[in-house]
Scaffold this active site. Structure first.
Site, PDB file in Angstrom:
ATOM      1  N   GLY A  18       0.847  -1.209   0.000  1.00 53.96           N
ATOM      2  CA  GLY A  18       0.000   0.000   0.000  1.00 53.96           C
ATOM      3  C   GLY A  18       0.870   1.243   0.000  1.00 53.96           C
ATOM      4  CG  HIS A  19       3.196   2.221   3.488  1.00 53.11           C
ATOM      5  ND1 HIS A  19       3.205   1.082   4.257  1.00 53.11           N
ATOM      6  CD2 HIS A  19       2.625   3.190   4.247  1.00 53.11           C
ATOM      7  CE1 HIS A  19       2.659   1.347   5.435  1.00 53.11           C
ATOM      8  NE2 HIS A  19       2.289   2.612   5.457  1.00 53.11           N
TER       9      HIS A  19
HETATM   10  P1  AMP Z   1       0.679   4.970   7.688  1.00 52.83           P
HETATM   11  O1  AMP Z   1       2.085   4.468   7.663  1.00 52.83           O
HETATM   12  O2  AMP Z   1      -0.327   3.958   8.107  1.00 52.83           O
HETATM   13  O3  AMP Z   1       0.562   6.279   8.415  1.00 52.83           O
HETATM   14  O4  AMP Z   1       0.301   5.301   6.181  1.00 52.83           O
HETATM   15  C1  AMP Z   1       1.050   6.200   5.399  1.00 52.83           C
HETATM   16  C2  AMP Z   1       0.283   6.517   4.137  1.00 52.83           C
HETATM   17  O5  AMP Z   1       0.056   5.324   3.412  1.00 52.83           O
HETATM   18  C3  AMP Z   1      -1.107   7.139   4.433  1.00 52.83           C
HETATM   19  O6  AMP Z   1      -1.370   8.157   3.491  1.00 52.83           O
HETATM   20  C4  AMP Z   1      -2.023   5.963   4.237  1.00 52.83           C
HETATM   21  O7  AMP Z   1      -3.341   6.328   3.864  1.00 52.83           O
HETATM   22  C5  AMP Z   1      -1.331   5.206   3.121  1.00 52.83           C
HETATM   23  N1  AMP Z   1      -1.745   3.814   3.108  1.00 52.83           N
HETATM   24  C6  AMP Z   1      -1.733   2.935   4.145  1.00 52.83           C
HETATM   25  N2  AMP Z   1      -2.261   1.758   3.779  1.00 52.83           N
HETATM   26  C7  AMP Z   1      -2.618   1.890   2.476  1.00 52.83           C
HETATM   27  C8  AMP Z   1      -3.215   1.020   1.501  1.00 52.83           C
HETATM   28  N3  AMP Z   1      -3.573  -0.223   1.802  1.00 52.83           N
HETATM   29  N4  AMP Z   1      -3.417   1.506   0.259  1.00 52.83           N
HETATM   30  C9  AMP Z   1      -3.071   2.777  -0.072  1.00 52.83           C
HETATM   31  N5  AMP Z   1      -2.502   3.637   0.792  1.00 52.83           N
HETATM   32  C10 AMP Z   1      -2.280   3.201   2.038  1.00 52.83           C
END
Ligand code: AMP
Length: 252
Positions: free
Chosen positions: A34-35
């Protein structure tokens, strides 16, 4: 890939490439596809890409959640090198919060509902750190996932309200084959639990009305924080065996 841990060092680097476009992806690490889908898009759309990893203490409303947040820095670094990221920014909490969090940015309407209602202080912590990071990185574009839909709306709103000169780019949610939205917190679920967790997406994405959907989630053993239709989306936060999952889908 250049790894930068000091704010001053980053600011010196930033001054050097004024003519290039810069894409930025803020994360809390424990990186997954995702990231990396955000990274790949930023690579396509910018000359240089910077990723930050910072587990932001102020956005956790439960200390235990913060303390047990997965840390996989070595593996994350390897993944970012493989994706040809130019800079990895790893700020220290002591430098980012030299004011001891006495200065905060809060939003008062959108952040009062859904996630905000269930996680007091979460959005103030998130907006404060995102503002600091956007000011430091000075990217042309910053990439956020639709997975955290309310967060995306709040960041867009803040950027508009405060005239921050960075374009906020919304990216599709990346899912496992079974539909489960990829999340760093999924590492807390066994493969069987992850399979079960995929019911959340299946139900959100179904034609069921919201009441039937809630009833089915309860029957399947999920605890519900909220399931609501808003912003032309169905948004939900549920618990499965002590792990909190959020997801949302476009209303068809
Ligand atoms: P986090 O590390 O959870 O703070 O996420 C960092 C970024 O990655 C944020 O903008 C999230 O929305 C994005 N993100 C996390 N999981 C996903 C996913 N499965 N698909 C797309 N973007 C994601």
């Amino acid at each position: 890939m250049n790894i930068v841990t000091q704010i001053k060092a980053w600011q010196t680097i930033r001054k050097q490439f004024n003519t290039h476009s810069l894409g930025f992806i803020p994360t809390m690490g424990c990186l997954h596809e995702g990231h990396l889908s955000l990274v790949d898009r930023a690579k396509r759309e910018n000359d240089r890409v910077v990723v930050s990893i910072f587990v932001n203490p102020t956005q956790f409303n439960q200390e235990q959640d913060f303390l047990s947040y997965p840390n996989t820095l070595e593996q994350d670094t390897q993944l970012l090198i493989e994706r040809h990221v130019d800079y990895l920014f790893l700020p220290q909490a002591s430098e980012l919060y030299s004011d001891h969090y006495s200065i905060k940015i809060s939003e008062e309407t959108l952040s009062a509902e859904l996630e905000g209602a269930h996680r007091p202080g979460h959005f103030t912590g998130m907006l404060t750190v995102v503002l600091k990071l956007l000011n430091l990185i000075q990217a042309h574009r910053a990439y956020f996932g639709e997975k955290d839909y309310q967060q995306l709306l709040l960041v867009k709103k803040m950027v508009e309200a405060l005239f921050i000169p960075t374009d906020i780019m919304a990216c599709d949610t990346c899912r496992a084959k079974n539909g489960l939205a990829l999340s760093s917190r999924n590492t807390r679920l066994s493969p069987e639990q992850q399979q079960h967790a995929a019911h959340l997406f299946r139900l959100l994405n179904s034609e069921l009305d919201i009441n039937t959907l809630q009833a089915q989630l309860l029957e399947l053993g999920f605890k519900i924080d909220y399931v609501e239709e808003k912003w032309q989306r169905r948004l939900a936060a549920v618990w499965l065996d002590g792990v909190r999952l959020i997801d949302n889908t476009k209303i068809r």
